[in-house]
Write an enzyme that holds these catalytic residues in place. Sequence first.
Site, PDB file in Angstrom:
ATOM      1  N   TYR A   1      25.108  16.973  10.453  1.00  0.00           N
ATOM      2  CA  TYR A   1      23.726  16.840   9.990  1.00  0.00           C
ATOM      3  C   TYR A   1      22.848  17.925  10.602  1.00  0.00           C
ATOM      4  O   TYR A   1      22.092  18.607   9.902  1.00  0.00           O
ATOM      5  CB  TYR A   1      23.185  15.453  10.359  1.00  0.00           C
ATOM      6  CG  TYR A   1      21.715  15.268  10.045  1.00  0.00           C
ATOM      7  CD1 TYR A   1      21.259  15.286   8.732  1.00  0.00           C
ATOM      8  CD2 TYR A   1      20.779  15.074  11.074  1.00  0.00           C
ATOM      9  CE1 TYR A   1      19.914  15.115   8.441  1.00  0.00           C
ATOM     10  CE2 TYR A   1      19.440  14.899  10.789  1.00  0.00           C
ATOM     11  CZ  TYR A   1      19.012  14.923   9.475  1.00  0.00           C
ATOM     12  OH  TYR A   1      17.679  14.771   9.188  1.00  0.00           O
TER      13      TYR A   1
ATOM     14  N   PRO B   1     -26.377 -29.751  10.576  1.00  0.00           N
ATOM     15  CA  PRO B   1     -27.844 -29.726  10.557  1.00  0.00           C
ATOM     16  C   PRO B   1     -28.459 -30.529  11.704  1.00  0.00           C
ATOM     17  O   PRO B   1     -28.013 -31.642  12.023  1.00  0.00           O
ATOM     18  CB  PRO B   1     -28.183 -30.345   9.195  1.00  0.00           C
ATOM     19  CG  PRO B   1     -26.991 -30.032   8.345  1.00  0.00           C
ATOM     20  CD  PRO B   1     -25.814 -30.118   9.262  1.00  0.00           C
TER      21      PRO B   1
END
Length: 373
Positions: A106, A285
């Site tokens: 390679y 609330p």
Amino acid sequence: MKKILVTGAKGFLGKNLVCEIKNIFKENAEILEVDIDTPQSELDRYLEQCDFVAHLAGVNRPKDTDEFVTGNKELTEYIVQKLESCGNLVPVMISSSTQAELDNPYGASKKAAENAVFDYSKKTGMKVFVYRFPNLFGKWCRPNYNSAVSTFCHNIANGLDITVNDPDFLLRLAYIDDVVKSVVSAINGHEIVKSGDFCTVEPVYEIKLGEVAELIYSFKKSRENLFVPDMSHGLAKKLYSTYLSYLPTDEFSYPLKMNVDNRGSFTEFIKTAQNGQVSINISKPHITKGNHWHHTKNEKFLVVSGTGVIRFRKTDSDEILEYFVSGEKLEVVDIPVGYTHNIENTGDNDMVTVMWANESFDPQNPDTYFLEI
């Protein structure tokens, strides 16, 4: 319009490069994409008309070692010879490997491809850009092929086992976006950082294989413990981005533990070892939360929905300070140490507050002391 020929356009580097060319050049460039299934006649036509060649195609996992010669050496020789024979002398960039320095089939094929490009430059006087890449990582890299990072990311993200044969093996890594940035600079004719005859990508990270595995496992665990990695280190940031790209498409989301009571909820979102944590507080609330103070811990409150008031009182004072907040006007309220404080929802709908604390919650040292305003 610049015509840019990209071989290996469907590969890991090619796919990322093609996308970035489109991002950068927009309508000012035409990309001539070549891959393994491109007819030679089409490659020839592209070579005759291109303004730049980014030669990324190559063979690294063949069935027969002879394919190294045909896929690396001979293809590169064909490209530069065709440019010469048709009189289209243009700059050429080639993707090589650090293995070109090694004595193996390679490496020898990559070295021969480099020589072909350097010879082309000597004959024609054209600029060439030869990169000897280390291991590359990033999105779209094929797992279980030739990248340990992509394999680890894919397998860990998908609940699969990984194999670490040598935890002390030292990896040299370059991130795909850094590579693409350099190649785009070459296409634009800018000066490229070089080491001798070879173009270099910066930065290159060195890390042990076992450390990579541990880091990627920590990314997976972060969904449970909420601790994100230290992003001040470039490699960790880039590895985390890479890991996320391998998540299964049905696992992009994950649940958080909501601490719910009649007042609303409190949910930890993100924790860090260095920069504290982010949480989401929902108040029903007309509910008041808080009434405590801290020695060292400080916080930032950002109401993103609803309306409310944040009250402060110094622990040794009777004076009460009020800051009215609303999701209609985003503003951050700092919570100093030494002040007892609370937050009241003054509206008729839930109030949502993003809260940052300078340290992640430690149940052994909460630094939180109850004191009514």
